[in-house]
Design a protein around this motif. Structure first.
Motif, PDB file in Angstrom:
ATOM      1  N   MET A   1       0.978  -1.129   0.054  1.00  0.00           N
ATOM      2  CA  MET A   1       0.035   0.098   0.153  1.00  0.00           C
ATOM      3  C   MET A   1       0.868   1.378  -0.043  1.00  0.00           C
ATOM      4  N   ASP A   2       0.562   2.391  -0.722  1.00  0.00           N
ATOM      5  CA  ASP A   2       1.432   3.326  -0.799  1.00  0.00           C
ATOM      6  C   ASP A   2       1.100   4.408   0.428  1.00  0.00           C
ATOM      7  N   ALA A   3       2.123   5.173   0.662  1.00  0.00           N
ATOM      8  CA  ALA A   3       2.038   6.061   1.978  1.00  0.00           C
ATOM      9  C   ALA A   3       0.772   6.887   1.975  1.00  0.00           C
ATOM     10  N   VAL A   4       0.349   7.359   0.930  1.00  0.00           N
ATOM     11  CA  VAL A   4      -1.127   8.385   0.924  1.00  0.00           C
ATOM     12  C   VAL A   4      -2.250   7.515   1.546  1.00  0.00           C
ATOM     13  N   SER A   5      -2.369   6.292   0.918  1.00  0.00           N
ATOM     14  CA  SER A   5      -3.519   5.225   1.151  1.00  0.00           C
ATOM     15  C   SER A   5      -3.261   4.695   2.590  1.00  0.00           C
ATOM     16  N   SER A   6      -2.208   4.740   3.145  1.00  0.00           N
ATOM     17  CA  SER A   6      -1.751   4.311   4.562  1.00  0.00           C
ATOM     18  C   SER A   6      -2.379   5.401   5.524  1.00  0.00           C
ATOM     19  N   VAL A   7      -2.041   6.561   5.036  1.00  0.00           N
ATOM     20  CA  VAL A   7      -2.448   7.658   6.125  1.00  0.00           C
ATOM     21  C   VAL A   7      -3.802   7.626   5.959  1.00  0.00           C
ATOM     22  N   THR A   8      -4.685   7.461   4.903  1.00  0.00           N
ATOM     23  CA  THR A   8      -6.033   7.580   4.794  1.00  0.00           C
ATOM     24  C   THR A   8      -6.548   6.452   5.792  1.00  0.00           C
ATOM     25  N   MET A   9      -6.298   5.236   5.469  1.00  0.00           N
ATOM     26  CA  MET A   9      -6.651   4.249   6.242  1.00  0.00           C
ATOM     27  C   MET A   9      -6.241   4.378   7.733  1.00  0.00           C
ATOM     28  N   LYS A  10      -5.349   4.990   7.969  1.00  0.00           N
ATOM     29  CA  LYS A  10      -4.961   5.053   9.609  1.00  0.00           C
ATOM     30  C   LYS A  10      -5.935   5.999  10.267  1.00  0.00           C
ATOM     31  N   ALA A  11      -6.242   7.252   9.234  1.00  0.00           N
ATOM     32  CA  ALA A  11      -6.909   8.333  10.029  1.00  0.00           C
ATOM     33  C   ALA A  11      -8.377   7.986  10.208  1.00  0.00           C
ATOM     34  N   LEU A  12      -8.930   7.201   9.367  1.00  0.00           N
ATOM     35  CA  LEU A  12     -10.300   6.570   9.556  1.00  0.00           C
ATOM     36  C   LEU A  12     -10.471   5.585  10.578  1.00  0.00           C
ATOM     37  N   SER A  13      -9.505   4.760  10.607  1.00  0.00           N
ATOM     38  CA  SER A  13      -9.627   3.736  11.658  1.00  0.00           C
ATOM     39  C   SER A  13      -9.566   4.393  13.082  1.00  0.00           C
ATOM     40  N   THR A  14      -8.979   5.382  13.311  1.00  0.00           N
ATOM     41  CA  THR A  14      -8.849   5.911  14.566  1.00  0.00           C
ATOM     42  C   THR A  14     -10.024   6.865  14.896  1.00  0.00           C
ATOM     43  N   ILE A  15     -10.976   6.853  14.145  1.00  0.00           N
ATOM     44  CA  ILE A  15     -12.465   7.600  14.480  1.00  0.00           C
ATOM     45  C   ILE A  15     -13.083   6.892  15.442  1.00  0.00           C
ATOM     46  N   GLN A  16     -13.476   7.669  16.568  1.00  0.00           N
ATOM     47  CA  GLN A  16     -14.225   6.887  17.550  1.00  0.00           C
ATOM     48  C   GLN A  16     -15.562   7.421  17.528  1.00  0.00           C
ATOM     49  N   ASP A  17     -16.048   8.528  17.106  1.00  0.00           N
ATOM     50  CA  ASP A  17     -17.329   9.225  17.463  1.00  0.00           C
ATOM     51  C   ASP A  17     -18.234   9.063  16.163  1.00  0.00           C
ATOM     52  N   VAL A  18     -17.743   8.238  15.238  1.00  0.00           N
ATOM     53  CA  VAL A  18     -18.651   8.072  14.046  1.00  0.00           C
ATOM     54  C   VAL A  18     -18.567   6.424  13.878  1.00  0.00           C
ATOM     55  N   GLN A  19     -19.828   6.097  13.559  1.00  0.00           N
ATOM     56  CA  GLN A  19     -20.129   4.629  13.284  1.00  0.00           C
ATOM     57  C   GLN A  19     -19.251   3.983  12.154  1.00  0.00           C
ATOM     58  N   ASN A  20     -18.488   2.739  12.628  1.00  0.00           N
ATOM     59  CA  ASN A  20     -17.818   2.277  11.500  1.00  0.00           C
ATOM     60  C   ASN A  20     -18.698   1.049  11.050  1.00  0.00           C
ATOM     61  N   LEU A  21     -18.908   1.224   9.775  1.00  0.00           N
ATOM     62  CA  LEU A  21     -19.737   0.188   9.006  1.00  0.00           C
ATOM     63  C   LEU A  21     -18.956  -0.775   8.188  1.00  0.00           C
ATOM     64  N   SER A  22     -17.822  -1.158   8.441  1.00  0.00           N
ATOM     65  CA  SER A  22     -16.907  -1.956   7.405  1.00  0.00           C
ATOM     66  C   SER A  22     -17.442  -3.230   7.443  1.00  0.00           C
ATOM     67  N   ASP A  23     -17.539  -3.811   6.271  1.00  0.00           N
ATOM     68  CA  ASP A  23     -17.974  -5.155   6.012  1.00  0.00           C
ATOM     69  C   ASP A  23     -19.410  -5.316   6.127  1.00  0.00           C
ATOM     70  N   GLN A  24     -20.383  -4.300   6.033  1.00  0.00           N
ATOM     71  CA  GLN A  24     -21.620  -4.525   6.139  1.00  0.00           C
ATOM     72  C   GLN A  24     -22.468  -4.016   4.783  1.00  0.00           C
ATOM     73  N   PHE A  25     -21.689  -4.261   3.645  1.00  0.00           N
ATOM     74  CA  PHE A  25     -22.257  -3.987   2.294  1.00  0.00           C
ATOM     75  C   PHE A  25     -22.303  -5.209   1.442  1.00  0.00           C
ATOM     76  N   GLY A  26     -23.549  -4.977   0.799  1.00  0.00           N
ATOM     77  CA  GLY A  26     -23.734  -5.948  -0.291  1.00  0.00           C
ATOM     78  C   GLY A  26     -23.437  -5.491  -1.741  1.00  0.00           C
ATOM     79  N   ALA A  27     -24.573  -5.458  -2.529  1.00  0.00           N
ATOM     80  CA  ALA A  27     -24.097  -4.830  -3.836  1.00  0.00           C
ATOM     81  C   ALA A  27     -23.918  -3.495  -4.102  1.00  0.00           C
ATOM     82  N   LYS A  28     -23.044  -2.967  -4.728  1.00  0.00           N
ATOM     83  CA  LYS A  28     -22.803  -1.703  -5.089  1.00  0.00           C
ATOM     84  C   LYS A  28     -22.888  -1.229  -6.635  1.00  0.00           C
TER      85      LYS A  28
END
Length: 177
Positions: A1-28
């Motif tokens: 993973m490139d550095a920019v993507s890594s920063v993006t993922m790290k920032a989102l994964s540390t959010i505590q006040d917003v609901q994490n909906l990862s792995d809850q999606f079907g068809a897009k």
């Protein structure tokens, strides 16, 4: 993973006040594409929920792929702004503002992607709505926009949208009547 993507993922994964909906999606289904994002209508299969799945707006962030220090620093600033914006958007509760539900970090073809999730507006954005209903009265629509802006501007501290447009994926999206 490139550095920019890594920063993006790290920032989102540390959010505590917003609901994490990862792995809850079907068809897009892809509905729009911009410079740094793609918008999908997605099936949200709510984890542990008794209710049936529902359609949501699933906006995938597409930061530039890069390992350059200047790009990494820029994305760090952008992610700080985005996390603040998500927390503010999550606190909003008004009939003329699209509901922010949460975020997701999922993998597509082995590559992580970050997405913002909001309510799906089946009538589309303002331009799409007016194309389908060209004879509708515009005054009520204008008043709805003004009510939403008034709500934002009456908050303490004031919330300024800064990117209001009739083809937007969020604030102007027409909710079903």
């Amino acid at each position: 993973m490139d550095a920019v993507s890594s920063v993006t993922m790290k920032a989102l994964s540390t959010i505590q006040d917003v609901q994490n909906l990862s792995d809850q999606f079907g068809a897009k289904t892809l509905v729009a594409r911009g410079g740094y994002s793609e918008v999908y209508r997605a099936e949200w299969v709510r984890s542990g929920a008794q209710l049936a799945s529902m359609n949501v707006c699933y906006k995938v962030l597409r930061p530039p792929i890069s390992n350059m220090l200047s790009d990494v620093e820029q994305i760090e600033k952008t992610m700080k702004h985005l996390t603040r914006e998500m927390k503010i958007w999550k606190s909003l509760d008004h009939g003329n503002i699209v509901e922010f539900i949460g975020f997701a970090i999922e993998r597509r073809d082995g590559v992580p992607e970050a997405a913002l999730v909001s309510e799906w507006c089946s009538n589309g954005n303002l331009v799409q709505y007016l194309q389908c209903k060209p004879s509708c009265s515009r005054l009520p629509l204008l008043l709805d926009v003004a009510r939403g802006l008034t709500y934002l501007h009456d908050r303490d501290p004031v919330v300024v949208h800064g990117d209001l447009k009739p083809v937007g994926q969020h604030v102007f999206s027409m909710k079903p009547a």
